[in-house]
Design a protein around this motif. Sequence first.
Motif, mmCIF file in Angstrom:
data_model
loop_
_atom_site.group_PDB
_atom_site.id
_atom_site.type_symbol
_atom_site.label_atom_id
_atom_site.label_comp_id
_atom_site.label_asym_id
_atom_site.label_seq_id
_atom_site.Cartn_x
_atom_site.Cartn_y
_atom_site.Cartn_z
ATOM 1 N N ASP A 129 47.945 38.237 32.085
ATOM 2 C CA ASP A 129 47.971 38.040 33.540
ATOM 3 C C ASP A 129 49.406 38.034 34.047
ATOM 4 O O ASP A 129 50.306 37.475 33.407
ATOM 5 C CB ASP A 129 47.343 36.693 33.922
ATOM 6 N N SER A 153 47.530 39.436 39.202
ATOM 7 C CA SER A 153 46.433 38.532 39.548
ATOM 8 C C SER A 153 46.674 37.736 40.827
ATOM 9 O O SER A 153 45.725 37.386 41.521
ATOM 10 C CB SER A 153 46.181 37.544 38.392
ATOM 11 N N ALA A 162 46.186 26.115 36.214
ATOM 12 C CA ALA A 162 47.285 26.970 35.777
ATOM 13 C C ALA A 162 48.592 26.207 35.913
ATOM 14 O O ALA A 162 48.766 25.438 36.860
ATOM 15 C CB ALA A 162 47.332 28.243 36.621
ATOM 16 N N ARG A 189 45.623 27.684 32.189
ATOM 17 C CA ARG A 189 46.463 28.838 31.899
ATOM 18 C C ARG A 189 47.931 28.470 32.067
ATOM 19 O O ARG A 189 48.298 27.746 33.003
ATOM 20 C CB ARG A 189 46.115 29.995 32.828
ATOM 21 N N TYR A 219 51.860 29.814 32.535
ATOM 22 C CA TYR A 219 52.627 30.966 33.008
ATOM 23 C C TYR A 219 54.124 30.653 33.094
ATOM 24 O O TYR A 219 54.578 30.058 34.070
ATOM 25 C CB TYR A 219 52.137 31.399 34.399
ATOM 26 N N LEU A 221 41.702 35.136 36.584
ATOM 27 C CA LEU A 221 42.360 34.323 35.565
ATOM 28 C C LEU A 221 41.432 33.939 34.416
ATOM 29 O O LEU A 221 41.849 33.233 33.491
ATOM 30 C CB LEU A 221 42.932 33.046 36.207
#
Length: 442
Positions: free
Chosen positions: A7, A51, A232, A265, A267, A426
């Motif tokens: 992503d 995304s 996230a 998630r 990142y 996601l």
Amino acid sequence: MSQKKIDFGIMLNGPGSHMHAWKSNEVPSDASTNFDYQLDIAKRAEQAGFSFVFVADGLYIHEKSIPHFLDRHEPLTLLAALAPITKKIGLVGTISTSYSEPFTVARQLATIDNISHGRAGWNVVTSPLEGSADNYSKGDHPEHDTRYDIAEEHIQVVQGLWDSYEDDAFKFDAEKGEYLDKNKMHTLNYKGQYFQVKGPLNASRSEQGQPVIFQAGASPKGQDYAAKYADAVFTLGESKESAQRNYESIKAQAKAYNRNPDEIRVYPILAPVIANTKNEVEARFENIKTLANIDEALDYLGRYYDHHDFSQYDLDAPFPDLGEIGQNSFRATADAIAIRAKRNQLTLREVALEETVRRSPFMGTYEEVADLIIEWVEDGAADGFIFGPHIYGAVYDEFLENVLPILEEKGYYDKSFHGETLRDHLGLPFKENRYTQSQVTN
């Protein structure tokens, strides 16, 4: 060969992450408020299969602030403008829990989520800069850990309000005169230390149930909050090793809260310096470094310490011991700077210039950076990345045109969107309404 999609989100950060990115001839000088420019970045990211777009924010400025922070769009207004003229890409905005009312936040984000058909996300922040208190009538700036206690109640209220109506509550049955099934409307009646909110919210749920929760806190208190509430997490990713530690810590803490670690998630920021050859990469990095002089670098460094004045110290002496300065602002960043300065025996000059334009872990040719991105994901340092280069322009063009195709060819990237909502993009499940869940459980 892995078929896992990596992503990418993209930071809508005006001209770029460098404090003087606006000086570059690669971007408009007014990029932070140039809507046509920002729309172009968002649309190109959508076409490339990113995304989400991610809009950062702050609530306090003065004359030494990053120049393009002096005049920039409020996140939710910007995302509301983007919602009807984008189709797939997620829309993530920053809102402070320290200086906003939960009912208003819940309503604003629910509106964007409904306008965009389930593409909204909330980057939850507690506002590190103490000067923020001077712009609001809430008394003194809360202490670091207290801000997270406030944030915990805040998100409980907002998420509770988002469940005010079950998904099929609104009937719109003109024949029976039934607009709403009142049995499927719920009043929150929240009573906490910091917030007392009755509800219900005057906004229905969206196609994804609730907006996606992002969180960027790096301190122990911030990580605990993320593990409990976030879908996230945005991390700095200064090195693969530090990114792995953060990744493992967040996933382990999420599991301790009986959450599925795969449903949170992680990142890191991706600020690549890329070119066709290594010599071109170094030349590009050197050019970025020329954008700020030492006085400007000191101002930038001071931001992490609530705009502490570093001009009072000897530039070529070891980085000063600042005691508690910065502990109520960007605590994790201030601690990391002090540790790195001591470990590497850096002077104040070296620290300031390094912080203004840090060497990215993702410096190299297109193939090298693509391989590094894959390596980080395979080695448990990231689930994806938030693209936020020092300067937009050539690097953005070259990333889309040269790095993404390599990732596609190797089976790690897919431009097509899987589903319609941000949660779909996601790989996150639909957010069930708590009252519906309760009925199923019982």
